[in-house]
Design a protein around this motif. Structure first.
Motif: not given
Length: 300
Positions: A175-185, A211-220
């Protein structure tokens, strides 16, 4: 153990031994506990106790009673009273007084606790009345009281946050990402909406990364985004995006162990590209990403 028990114990005694009454046995055991038996009788009774569990139990009970009484009398002795004869060390012990304290009723303790709760609530209400005034006089004393208070995060702290996110998620296999590159849009639209600014994903294909994908993270100051890339050797890079207090910051480098993070900001958006130190072109990649995202690294 009652008096008749001692009579029964005597039935198993060796033939020829003088019979004694239960009262005599009790008296002998008491004298033994008090240390009043002659040496010969004391040794004989000591040998008997080894084979007579009931008599031994009686002696143990006597000793326990004696210890309890001594403790009670020691606590109740008044100053100037002499210790009982035969009590080793009692004469030198400091006299004590036995004090009996009345138990506090439960309703009194409950009422006291409720009173303290009321006092604490009153102090909290009073503090909230003065906090806004203190914030107006010295905003730095009230962290987070102003909308831009959290935006004072330093660029180095922003880079450290990106570095930690890379260290946490880059080794993940399932689970490296929440949304994979297949659903980049969908990934880009979702993260742009959460961060409140349009995002784009730069291509790193010329460097062998996809691209593998991405995820949402908490920032400052709110949400942050992380995009992950991977090459054929399994090495990964991450692009961390979040809010920045600076309009523009030059590209800088953060080193932490075997990780490297190049970070900068453009139009109050912070970026950080993290990867392993074994990537020889990491700085070149960071400068290209900076330019692709609207920065002008050549001017720094």
């Amino acid at each position: 153990m009652n008096d008749n028990d001692l009579g029964h114990e005597r039935e198993g005694a060796a033939s020829g031994s003088p019979e004694s009454s239960p009262e005599e046995d009790l008296a002998m055991l008491g004298a033994f506990v008090d240390g009043e038996l002659p040496a010969g009788e004391r040794d004989a009774l000591q040998a008997r106790l080894a084979d007579d569990p009931r008599a031994a139990a009686r002696v143990a009970a006597y000793r326990a009673q004696k210890a309890a009484l001594q403790a009670l009398c020691e606590g109740a002795r008044l100053p100037g009273e002499d210790a009982a004869p035969g009590d080793a060390g009692a004469a030198s012990a400091a006299p004590a007084v036995l004090v009996l304290r009345p138990r506090v009723p439960w309703w009194w303790r409950a009422g006291l606790a409720a009173a303290w709760v009321a006092v604490g609530a009153g102090l909290a209400v009073t503090a909230t009345m003065f906090v806004p005034r203190l914030a107006g006089l010295a905003p730095e004393l009230v962290a987070g009281s102003a909308p831009g208070a959290a935006s004072r995060e330093t660029p180095e702290a922003f880079a450290r946050r990106a570095d930690i996110a890379y260290a946490v998620y880059s080794p993940e296999q399932r689970h490296p990402v929440e949304v994979g590159a297949a659903d980049e849009a969908h990934l880009v639209a979702w993260l742009s909406r959460r961060l409140g600014k349009p995002l784009s994903v730069p291509s790193l294909a010329e460097y062998g990364y996809t691209l593998v994908g991405g995820r949402l993270l908490p920032g400052n100051t709110g949400p942050a985004a992380q995009f992950m890339y991977e090459n054929d050797a399994g090495e990964r890079l991450t692009l961390y995006v979040g809010s920045s207090a600076a309009e523009r910051d030059p590209v800088r480098l953060l080193r932490d162990g075997n990780r490297r993070t190049f970070y900068w900001s453009t139009e109050r958006t912070g970026y950080a590209l993290s990867g392993p130190q074994t990537e020889p072109k990491l700085r070149e990649i960071a400068l290209d990403v900076c330019g692709a995202l609207g920065g002008k690294p050549g001017q720094w």
